[in-house]
Motif scaffolding. Structure first.
Motif, PDB file in Angstrom:
ATOM      1  N   ASP A   1       0.830  -1.211   0.000  1.00 36.88           N
ATOM      2  CA  ASP A   1       0.000   0.000   0.000  1.00 36.88           C
ATOM      3  C   ASP A   1       0.861   1.256   0.000  1.00 36.88           C
ATOM      4  O   ASP A   1       0.592   2.213  -0.734  1.00 36.88           O
ATOM      5  CB  ASP A   1      -0.921   0.005   1.225  1.00 36.88           C
ATOM      6  CG  ASP A   1      -1.989  -1.069   1.147  1.00 36.88           C
ATOM      7  OD1 ASP A   1      -2.210  -1.608   0.048  1.00 36.88           O
ATOM      8  OD2 ASP A   1      -2.594  -1.370   2.188  1.00 36.88           O
TER       9      ASP A   1
ATOM     10  N   ARG B   1      -9.423   5.835  -7.378  1.00 36.02           N
ATOM     11  CA  ARG B   1     -10.029   4.640  -7.987  1.00 36.02           C
ATOM     12  C   ARG B   1      -9.034   3.487  -8.052  1.00 36.02           C
ATOM     13  O   ARG B   1      -9.347   2.355  -7.688  1.00 36.02           O
ATOM     14  CB  ARG B   1     -10.506   4.983  -9.396  1.00 36.02           C
ATOM     15  CG  ARG B   1     -11.105   3.806 -10.181  1.00 36.02           C
ATOM     16  CD  ARG B   1     -11.072   4.109 -11.665  1.00 36.02           C
ATOM     17  NE  ARG B   1      -9.698   4.218 -12.141  1.00 36.02           N
ATOM     18  CZ  ARG B   1      -9.332   4.926 -13.210  1.00 36.02           C
ATOM     19  NH1 ARG B   1     -10.238   5.602 -13.901  1.00 36.02           N
ATOM     20  NH2 ARG B   1      -8.059   4.969 -13.578  1.00 36.02           N
TER      21      ARG B   1
ATOM     22  N   THR C   1     -10.406   2.961   1.286  1.00 32.35           N
ATOM     23  CA  THR C   1     -11.726   2.502   0.849  1.00 32.35           C
ATOM     24  C   THR C   1     -11.732   0.997   0.647  1.00 32.35           C
ATOM     25  O   THR C   1     -12.641   0.291   1.103  1.00 32.35           O
ATOM     26  CB  THR C   1     -12.132   3.203  -0.465  1.00 32.35           C
ATOM     27  OG1 THR C   1     -12.114   4.620  -0.276  1.00 32.35           O
ATOM     28  CG2 THR C   1     -13.524   2.767  -0.902  1.00 32.35           C
ATOM     29  N   GLY C   2     -10.695   0.497  -0.042  1.00 39.97           N
ATOM     30  CA  GLY C   2     -10.595  -0.939  -0.248  1.00 39.97           C
ATOM     31  C   GLY C   2     -10.455  -1.698   1.057  1.00 39.97           C
ATOM     32  O   GLY C   2     -11.071  -2.755   1.250  1.00 39.97           O
ATOM     33  N   SER C   3      -9.655  -1.152   1.969  1.00 38.17           N
ATOM     34  CA  SER C   3      -9.465  -1.810   3.265  1.00 38.17           C
ATOM     35  C   SER C   3     -10.751  -1.841   4.072  1.00 38.17           C
ATOM     36  O   SER C   3     -11.032  -2.809   4.792  1.00 38.17           O
ATOM     37  CB  SER C   3      -8.369  -1.091   4.065  1.00 38.17           C
ATOM     38  OG  SER C   3      -7.116  -1.218   3.433  1.00 38.17           O
TER      39      SER C   3
ATOM     40  N   THR D   1      -8.335   1.980  -4.669  1.00 36.86           N
ATOM     41  CA  THR D   1      -9.444   1.131  -4.236  1.00 36.86           C
ATOM     42  C   THR D   1      -9.408  -0.218  -4.929  1.00 36.86           C
ATOM     43  O   THR D   1      -9.512  -1.274  -4.291  1.00 36.86           O
ATOM     44  CB  THR D   1     -10.790   1.827  -4.534  1.00 36.86           C
ATOM     45  OG1 THR D   1     -10.840   3.090  -3.856  1.00 36.86           O
ATOM     46  CG2 THR D   1     -11.959   0.965  -4.091  1.00 36.86           C
ATOM     47  N   ILE D   2      -9.232  -0.195  -6.254  1.00 36.63           N
ATOM     48  CA  ILE D   2      -9.263  -1.440  -7.031  1.00 36.63           C
ATOM     49  C   ILE D   2      -8.098  -2.351  -6.664  1.00 36.63           C
ATOM     50  O   ILE D   2      -8.271  -3.557  -6.453  1.00 36.63           O
ATOM     51  CB  ILE D   2      -9.261  -1.127  -8.534  1.00 36.63           C
ATOM     52  CG1 ILE D   2     -10.577  -0.451  -8.931  1.00 36.63           C
ATOM     53  CG2 ILE D   2      -9.064  -2.405  -9.356  1.00 36.63           C
ATOM     54  CD1 ILE D   2     -10.614   0.036 -10.363  1.00 36.63           C
TER      55      ILE D   2
ATOM     56  N   ASN E   1      -6.390  -2.489  -3.927  1.00 38.11           N
ATOM     57  CA  ASN E   1      -6.562  -3.044  -2.588  1.00 38.11           C
ATOM     58  C   ASN E   1      -7.654  -4.111  -2.562  1.00 38.11           C
ATOM     59  O   ASN E   1      -7.502  -5.158  -1.928  1.00 38.11           O
ATOM     60  CB  ASN E   1      -6.888  -1.926  -1.593  1.00 38.11           C
ATOM     61  CG  ASN E   1      -6.673  -2.344  -0.162  1.00 38.11           C
ATOM     62  OD1 ASN E   1      -7.542  -2.956   0.440  1.00 38.11           O
ATOM     63  ND2 ASN E   1      -5.530  -2.011   0.400  1.00 38.11           N
ATOM     64  N   LEU E   2      -8.745  -3.873  -3.290  1.00 34.68           N
ATOM     65  CA  LEU E   2      -9.832  -4.850  -3.326  1.00 34.68           C
ATOM     66  C   LEU E   2      -9.390  -6.161  -3.960  1.00 34.68           C
ATOM     67  O   LEU E   2      -9.832  -7.237  -3.566  1.00 34.68           O
ATOM     68  CB  LEU E   2     -11.027  -4.286  -4.102  1.00 34.68           C
ATOM     69  CG  LEU E   2     -11.885  -3.246  -3.390  1.00 34.68           C
ATOM     70  CD1 LEU E   2     -12.967  -2.722  -4.317  1.00 34.68           C
ATOM     71  CD2 LEU E   2     -12.513  -3.840  -2.133  1.00 34.68           C
TER      72      LEU E   2
ATOM     73  N   VAL F   1     -13.780  -1.996   2.852  1.00 35.61           N
ATOM     74  CA  VAL F   1     -14.612  -3.066   2.281  1.00 35.61           C
ATOM     75  C   VAL F   1     -14.127  -4.428   2.764  1.00 35.61           C
ATOM     76  O   VAL F   1     -14.930  -5.291   3.135  1.00 35.61           O
ATOM     77  CB  VAL F   1     -14.591  -2.993   0.740  1.00 35.61           C
ATOM     78  CG1 VAL F   1     -15.322  -4.198   0.146  1.00 35.61           C
ATOM     79  CG2 VAL F   1     -15.230  -1.700   0.257  1.00 35.61           C
ATOM     80  N   HIS F   2     -12.794  -4.618   2.783  1.00 36.52           N
ATOM     81  CA  HIS F   2     -12.251  -5.873   3.295  1.00 36.52           C
ATOM     82  C   HIS F   2     -12.643  -6.090   4.756  1.00 36.52           C
ATOM     83  O   HIS F   2     -12.935  -7.225   5.175  1.00 36.52           O
ATOM     84  CB  HIS F   2     -10.723  -5.881   3.170  1.00 36.52           C
ATOM     85  CG  HIS F   2     -10.240  -6.239   1.802  1.00 36.52           C
ATOM     86  ND1 HIS F   2     -10.549  -7.433   1.190  1.00 36.52           N
ATOM     87  CD2 HIS F   2      -9.441  -5.569   0.933  1.00 36.52           C
ATOM     88  CE1 HIS F   2      -9.975  -7.482  -0.003  1.00 36.52           C
ATOM     89  NE2 HIS F   2      -9.302  -6.370  -0.181  1.00 36.52           N
TER      90      HIS F   2
END
Length: 208
Positions: free
Chosen positions: A24, A114, A49-51, A117-118, A120-121, A53-54
């Motif tokens: 990251d 964006r 943001t990705g984290s 986020t992607i 990390n997701l 969601v995780h």
């Protein structure tokens, strides 16, 4: 709900993990070099943001599916590898002409968020890590385990966002300094490309 003694243990542990250079942090560094300070900070917000969601997935037990089913894990992992390679290609596609400092710092903010986020997701190891680390501090006797999980996840996420944002912002300043030289611009575009390719290789070849 959360034992203060647990927080006294969790917060220093989380900060130590956040300050350890990792994927990251390197991603935010690369975005800052490529598109300026605001993009570096935006990338850290994208990673956050990705984290988040995780954390939600892990809190509700869905992240355990990635650990239980290697095929699903591999699909997500290779999607992440492919996206990082695409970002590396994009980093060197632009011409190596000198840019103004305003050009370096003005664009790419939404794209950096964006992409953060992607990336990390599509890194299933983030979900696996959260699922392995956070539950050690969750105490079912103190109320909702889901709410505790989300609180600990938020603390971990905030610390990471601040640290990654600082790294991305300062690297963006370097980009502004180098922007007036075509040769130096070429160097740091290739440096950014190498960072993204390195992250892709790490995600591709690191085993669980």
């Amino acid at each position: 709900m959360i034992d203060p003694a647990q927080l006294l243990i969790f917060i220093p542990a989380a900060l130590a993990l956040n300050m350890t250079p990792g994927s990251d942090m390197l991603f935010c560094l690369g975005q800052g070099l490529k598109s300026g300070p605001r993009a570096g900070v935006a990338a850290s917000l994208g990673v956050a943001t990705g984290s988040f969601v995780h954390s939600l997935l892990a809190a509700f037990g869905l992240a355990a599916l990635l650990a239980a089913y290697p095929f699903a894990f591999e699909i997500v992992r290779w999607a992440g590898v492919s996206y990082l390679v695409w970002l590396a290609i994009q980093a060197v596609r632009s011409r190596n002409a000198p840019l103004s400092a305003a050009q370096v710092g003005s664009g790419g903010v939404f794209a950096a968020w964006r992409d953060g986020t992607i990336v990390n997701l599509f890194n299933p190891k983030v979900a696996i890590f959260i699922l392995a680390f956070v539950p050690q501090f969750v105490d079912p006797s103190r109320g909702s385990t889901i709410l505790q999980f989300l609180i600990f996840g938020a603390i971990l996420n905030v610390g990471g966002t601040v640290i990654n944002g600082v790294v991305g912002g300062f690297s963006g300043g370097i980009g502004r300094t180098l922007a007036s030289s075509a040769k130096l611009m070429a160097v740091y575009r290739w440096l950014t490309c190498c960072i993204f390719l390195g992250l892709a290789a790490k995600l591709a070849f690191d085993r669980r």
